[in-house]
Design a protein around this motif. Structure first.
Motif, mmCIF file in Angstrom:
data_model
loop_
_atom_site.group_PDB
_atom_site.id
_atom_site.type_symbol
_atom_site.label_atom_id
_atom_site.label_comp_id
_atom_site.label_asym_id
_atom_site.label_seq_id
_atom_site.Cartn_x
_atom_site.Cartn_y
_atom_site.Cartn_z
ATOM 1 N N ALA A 48 54.197 55.992 56.816
ATOM 2 C CA ALA A 48 53.363 57.066 56.272
ATOM 3 C C ALA A 48 54.207 58.172 55.637
ATOM 4 O O ALA A 48 53.809 58.763 54.633
ATOM 5 N N SER A 68 43.778 60.809 61.884
ATOM 6 C CA SER A 68 44.295 60.249 60.634
ATOM 7 C C SER A 68 45.484 61.064 60.141
ATOM 8 O O SER A 68 45.455 62.288 60.171
ATOM 9 N N VAL A 69 46.510 60.349 59.687
ATOM 10 C CA VAL A 69 47.692 61.023 59.156
ATOM 11 C C VAL A 69 47.390 61.638 57.799
ATOM 12 O O VAL A 69 47.752 62.769 57.506
ATOM 13 N N THR A 70 46.676 60.903 56.946
ATOM 14 C CA THR A 70 46.399 61.403 55.599
ATOM 15 C C THR A 70 45.372 62.530 55.581
ATOM 16 O O THR A 70 45.452 63.411 54.748
ATOM 17 N N ARG A 120 46.914 65.511 50.680
ATOM 18 C CA ARG A 120 46.572 65.712 52.084
ATOM 19 C C ARG A 120 46.782 67.167 52.501
ATOM 20 O O ARG A 120 46.246 67.623 53.488
ATOM 21 N N TRP A 152 54.301 63.261 63.050
ATOM 22 C CA TRP A 152 53.296 62.204 62.947
ATOM 23 C C TRP A 152 53.539 61.082 63.964
ATOM 24 O O TRP A 152 52.924 60.019 63.878
ATOM 25 N N ASP A 164 48.618 54.706 56.518
ATOM 26 C CA ASP A 164 47.937 55.426 57.591
ATOM 27 C C ASP A 164 47.417 54.386 58.578
ATOM 28 O O ASP A 164 46.235 54.039 58.574
ATOM 29 N N ALA A 182 44.122 54.024 52.780
ATOM 30 C CA ALA A 182 44.846 53.981 54.054
ATOM 31 C C ALA A 182 46.057 53.059 53.956
ATOM 32 O O ALA A 182 47.126 53.368 54.475
#
Lengths: 536, 328
Positions: free
Chosen positions: B37, B84-86, A48, B59, B288, B283
């Motif tokens: 996450a 989105s976190v990722t 990421r 986050w 996520d 995800a």
């Protein structure tokens, strides 16, 4: 060419190969590298964050090490195991309070601006020290970076810091990013984290999520005539079996980091045009470790831990779980480490009778059902081999009357269960040895680490003697004395077994034989590939 | 026409409730899964306590689950799927990037299984009990029994590795610079294997349903009447028997769309197709939550829309359907 092509049988016959390979010189075969071409390699994940200055991990390096360079890279032949990259020389002061780096001249960032000592100072103080997963520990006492001129950076430490540690940390922890790109706005949210700008032989071109990363040749690279390749493509192949098929179908030319499962290697090594390469990962050794929760009364007893160590047939694990592509371990430093390893530690031969006797002595006799006590065993899910070893360990423990219940989790759940909730008795983990015990090894046994820190001692183990030894080594400046302390550390860990080291393994690459200069340094897969080339 | 409109109105009201249940249910399920996450992220990087705390804060994971759900629903009300976190990108963009690939894969596979399945079903059902009927029934059942990933892998080995007729995976050639028709042809070539793998599994369902439906219609009085009228066998099969047996298949088409989305998770992984199914898998692994909620929401809308279309088509095909709604 420098690769050693092998079959499984030869590995089994000479398991010393992996260990001895650090010492092997690059075997030259006079064939001049060709220019041009597109190298397509398999990638199994999409990190990421691609900024190696923030995330020093192999998944990130695999891609970004071609774009962003460290001060020095690991080397088979270089002095102290290093090859200069952005720094041309490094020297530690006798008092351990400063390290002086001379930087390479005429280096340009991919956007054309010149690379200077200001970039190094910025990366070190604003990123490595406060934000980097590993740098937060190693550079914790870094106070200032003086830049007397554009090509000199002097690191100033608040407390004496061993130069040996800084040197060993250079390949993984010293990626330099451009100050002018990162100085405005929040560093963690900078768009360059996903489209890195560096000084490396390749420029970041594009990332199509779920499909590929594309890197382009940097025509202004400082290395003479380098890079040879025009393009590197990382093709995202999420399925474990795809890499082998893609290699056979000639859609990709290289699969690193054991993307081809060990079980397929025997077959793939017989495919014409493909070669299996075990070199090039000597600086990235993973350790197979049984983590122990010392809060469990049975496991707090040294005799029980010794019994477990005697119950594990390490040779069997290497042969069966790793199919020979690993070595047995004696302690917390891997055998292939050239600086710190010592074989002079207490060892535990595979001896079920002795293990049973130790358990009887400890007062845990077998019940009517033949069981002494039950345990929760959590194998880490990141590798096939850690899961398979979990299955093996359950059987090995059954043989000495310990009933282990396997709990299988995915990564997030495993991390939470073991390192935050401590909801385990035994866990199987794969910590990484990063060239110096102070980077990520001593933390596995040291006490006083807050809950939730992954890959650290979360088993409630506390040994004042070991803690004192670790503290002393962290401030011992003389490399010889420091090395001695870490040898002592290995002895004590092997004697008291805060955890049990079972095996050590590195990865395997499979490449088409048209790819040249593969595996010519100990961190090859995560190095810059400036001299890698393709036969047309 | 009014019948269709009434149906539409009733369905839309119901759909809102369905979507709400889906969102809250998914949120709770993911909340119940151990690890968040940050745990998933540090599994690949490591890090110390300070860094972990920093990440949780950044986050938004240091807030309570209820606050996060409320925030999510509030944003959703404004048609905002969140970040989105990722991917550290808006979820809408991430999903829109992947959705066409999944729709293409699903649509082609549905067309294949429905088209070929019903055609073979007619062929088999035209002469119930004949050799070809038995052969097709058993053959299709065998295909149905095969796990999707296995079929995919075998196809890769035969057609991509050994014969090299098709690429082993992906949606198109990497950075090929192809445009227009060239690009379409390239994508079609990449889709052949995954579409076959996904479509063949569901083929059996349509084939057997068609065949069974026809077997029943054959016994109806009007078929006897048609025969007595002296119609050709071909005309009886196509215009009378098959046509009447086709109706349940249309219902099946709607129901199958949800299954097809599920099946595409596996097929997308095996063939490395950058689609919604693979995204959902990633995800979940990365915990996520907002991304997964977004994917589930989009999938649910997709299934609802397809079923609605099916019902409208049905209302036209069979005048009896929807009569009760029209009267209500």
């Amino acid at each position: 060419m420098s690769e050693i092509t092998i079959s499984r049988r030869t590995v089994l016959a000479g398991s010393a190969l992996l260990l001895g390979s650090t010492a092997l010189p690059t075997i030259g075969w006079a064939q001049s590298p060709k220019k041009g071409g597109r190298l397509v390699v398999a990638a199994d994940s999409e990190p990421r964050n691609l900024n190696p200055a923030i995330v020093a991990s192999n998944g990130v390096f695999f891609i970004s090490s071609k774009i962003v360079e460290p001060l020095a890279e690991a080397s088979f032949e270089g002095k102290d195991g290093l090859d200069p990259r952005l720094a041309t020389s490094w020297e530690g002061a006798a008092d351990g309070l400063s390290v002086t780096f001379k930087l390479r001249e005429g280096v340009k960032w991919h956007d054309g601006k010149p690379f200077t000592s200001a970039d190094v100072a910025f990366s070190a103080l604003q990123i490595w020290k406060p934000l980097q997963n590993l740098g937060r520990t190693v550079f914790k006492d870094l106070e200032a970076v003086d830049t007397p001129d554009e090509l000199t950076a002097v690191f100033k430490f608040a407390k004496p810091t061993p130069f040996q540690l800084i040197r060993n940390a250079l390949p993984a922890l010293s990626s330099v990013v451009p100050k002018h790109v990162y100085e405005t706005g929040k560093i963690e949210e900078n768009p360059a984290n996903n489209a890195p700008v560096g000084t490396g032989p390749f420029k970041f071109a594009e990332h199509k999520s779920g499909e590929y990363y594309r890197l382009e040749k940097n025509a202004d690279y400082w290395g003479k005539d380098q890079p040879y390749l025009d393009e590197i493509i990382y093709q995202v192949l999420p399925d474990r079996t795809s890499a082998a098929s893609a290699l056979e179908a000639e859609e990709i030319q290289l699969a690193a980091f054991s993307a081809v499962p060990l079980a397929d290697l025997d077959r793939i090594s017989k495919v014409p045009g493909l070669k299996v390469i075990t070199k090039g990962y000597e600086g990235l050794t993973y350790q197979l470790v049984v983590e122990i929760n010392h809060r469990r009364k049975e496991l707090a007893d040294l005799k029980v831990r010794q019994a477990i160590a005697h119950a594990i047939d390490k040779d069997f694990v290497v042969k069966t779980v790793f199919l020979g592509y690993a070595a047995t371990a004696t302690g917390p430093v891997p055998k292939n480490d050239p600086q710190f390893y010592t074989a002079d530690v207490p060892t535990y031969t595979f001896d079920v009778a002795k293990a049973n006797a130790l358990l009887d002595e400890a007062g845990y006799s077998r019940g009517d059902d033949g069981k002494r006590f039950s345990l929760k065993l959590l194998p880490a899910p990141y590798f096939n081999e850690t899961k398979q070893f979990g299955d093996y360990l359950r059987q090995a423990l059954a043989a000495i009357g310990i009933d282990a219940q396997l709990v299988n989790n995915d990564s997030a759940a495993h991390i939470k269960a073991v390192y935050t909730d401590h909801a385990f008795d035994l866990a199987v983990g794969p910590p990484v040895f990063r060239g110096d015990p102070a980077i990520s090894t001593t933390i596995l046994v040291q006490s006083g680490i807050p809950d939730g820190v992954p890959f650290s001692n979360q088993g409630g183990y506390k040994n004042d003697e070991l803690d004192a030894l670790i503290a002393k080594a962290s401030e011992t400046l003389d490399p010889a004395a420091r090395t001695e302390l870490y040898k002592e550390f290995q002895k004590k860990v092997a004697a008291d077994l805060p955890l049990i080291n079972v095996a050590e393994w590195s990865f395997i690459s499979v490449a088409r034989d048209t790819v040249g200069n593969v595996a010519n340094n100990p961190r090859w897969a995560v190095s810059n590939w400036a001299d890698t080339w393709l036969e047309a | 026409m009014t019948r269709a409109l009434l149906l539409l109105r009733r369905r839309l009201v119901g759909s809102v409730f369905v979507l709400l249940i889906v969102v809250i249910g998914t949120f709770l399920l993911l909340e119940a899964a151990p690890g968040d996450a940050v745990d998933a992220y540090i599994a690949s990087t490591g890090g110390d306590a300070g860094m972990i705390e920093l990440l949780r804060h950044r986050w938004g994971l240091d807030q309570s689950a209820l606050t996060r759900l409320a925030n999510y629903l509030w944003a959703l009300l404004h048609l905002d799927l969140g970040q989105s976190v990722t991917f550290s990108r808006p979820i809408r963009d991430v999903i829109l990037e992947r959705l066409p690939n999944t729709l293409l894969l699903m649509g082609s596979a549905t067309a294949l299984s429905f088209g070929l399945g019903s055609a073979l079903g007619i062929y088999a059902g035209a002469r119930p009990g004949s050799f070809r009927d038995r052969f097709l029934s058993i053959g299709s059942l065998a295909l149905y029994a095969v796990p999707g990933f296995w079929l995919g892998l075998v196809m890769i080995i035969i057609f991509a590795v050994d014969l090299r007729w098709f690429p082993i995976g992906g949606i198109e050639s990497i950075a090929s610079g192809k445009t227009g028709l060239d690009r379409a042809a390239d994508i079609a070539r990449h889709l052949v294997l995954p579409v076959r793998a996904l479509g063949f599994i569901y083929l059996a369902l349509y084939l057997r349903m068609m065949r069974a439906g026809m077997a029943e219609v054959w016994r109806q009085d009007f078929v006897l009447a048609a025969r007595a009228k002296g119609l050709s066998r071909r005309r009886i099969v196509l215009a009378h028997v098959a046509r009447n047996a086709l109706l349940p298949l249309v219902t099946m088409l709607g129901l199958q769309s949800a299954q097809m989305l599920g099946g595409s998770v596996v097929i997308e992984s095996v063939f490395s197709v950058p689609g919604l199914g693979r995204l959902a898998q990633e995800a979940v692994a990365a915990r996520d939550t907002p991304l997964l909620l977004g994917i589930i929401l989009v999938s649910a809308v997709l299934v609802i829309v397809i079923n609605l279309l099916v019902d409208i088509v049905y209302a036209f095909l069979d005048p009896r359907v929807g009569a009760s709604e029209a009267g209500a």
